[in-house]
Design a protein around this motif. Sequence first.
Motif, PDB file in Angstrom:
ATOM      1  N   ASP A 161       0.919  -1.301  -0.238  1.00 20.57           N
ATOM      2  CA  ASP A 161       0.036  -0.348   0.068  1.00 20.57           C
ATOM      3  C   ASP A 161       1.103   0.924   0.123  1.00 20.57           C
ATOM      4  N   ARG A 162       0.486   2.336  -0.635  1.00 19.42           N
ATOM      5  CA  ARG A 162       1.228   3.701  -1.262  1.00 19.42           C
ATOM      6  C   ARG A 162       0.506   4.272  -1.300  1.00 19.42           C
ATOM      7  N   GLY A 163       0.938   5.146  -0.400  1.00 21.25           N
ATOM      8  CA  GLY A 163       0.317   6.920  -1.172  1.00 21.25           C
ATOM      9  C   GLY A 163      -1.091   6.152  -0.938  1.00 21.25           C
ATOM     10  N   THR A 164      -2.391   7.785  -1.562  1.00 22.76           N
ATOM     11  CA  THR A 164      -3.993   7.644  -1.453  1.00 22.76           C
ATOM     12  C   THR A 164      -3.940   6.007  -2.578  1.00 22.76           C
ATOM     13  N   ASP A 165      -5.163   4.516  -1.298  1.00 25.37           N
ATOM     14  CA  ASP A 165      -5.401   4.305  -3.134  1.00 25.37           C
ATOM     15  C   ASP A 165      -4.541   3.153  -4.295  1.00 25.37           C
ATOM     16  N   VAL A 166      -2.901   3.620  -3.740  1.00 24.29           N
ATOM     17  CA  VAL A 166      -1.878   3.364  -5.061  1.00 24.29           C
ATOM     18  C   VAL A 166      -0.818   1.779  -4.289  1.00 24.29           C
ATOM     19  N   TYR A 167      -1.503   0.815  -4.243  1.00 23.68           N
ATOM     20  CA  TYR A 167      -0.726  -0.687  -4.776  1.00 23.68           C
ATOM     21  C   TYR A 167       0.513  -0.612  -6.096  1.00 23.68           C
TER      22      TYR A 167
END
Length: 180
Positions: A161-167
């Motif tokens: 999980d990275r940033g908002t809504d980014v994987y």
Amino acid sequence: LSGDRRRRLSKYLSGALRHFPDDAGIELDDSGWTDFEELVAAVERKYDWADERAVEAVVATDPKGRFEFDGRRIRAAYGHSVDVDLESGDTPVPDTLYHGTAPRHLDSIFEEGLRSMSRQQAHLSGTVESAREVGSRHADEPAIIEVDAAAMLADGHEITDRGTDVYTTDRVPPAYLRRR
Ligand code: HQG
């Protein structure tokens, strides 16, 4: 800060932290961190209208969570082309993730899998809507691919999980992909 300057500053910050630290005159450590003051100095060399307050405003309000802080250090949360190794988090990952792309890439993606291309990692989205936004950078009518994240994790692939809504993940083999 006008909307236009805000966008330019955000783009430059992402670029410096992901793609061209050397050109910006900043140094990233192995995990992508750099000294916040160093980054501000780089920005001030680039734009005579930008200062520390402007940088703080842009990174603190970024809608995609593009920037992470650790004390007075800052890094890009995702998107790097330079060789960095971001540790994997332990936030739970949804069973299904999505990837938005240009229809012209589909044949190759289903043949060889979703690859990181010019970046260090392949990027996935948590919702169809955000996948559509990502894909619309590549085509007017983006194609949406479903990723079986639960099966990937069960098979030992790492997804973070990275940033908002980014994987992010190294690569998604074709077996986990389905056209939506
Ligand atoms: C495609 C932005 C052919 C892939 C976005 C994509 C995201 C393949 C393109 C983040 C392929 C790479 C990342 C294969 C992948 N054959 N094409 N085997 N495997 N591709 O920009 O995911 O706003 O590097 O489908 O919003 O579009 O900058 O990746 O179309 O969150 O913060 O190769 O960057 O975030 O394109 O975008 P990119 P992406 P920011």
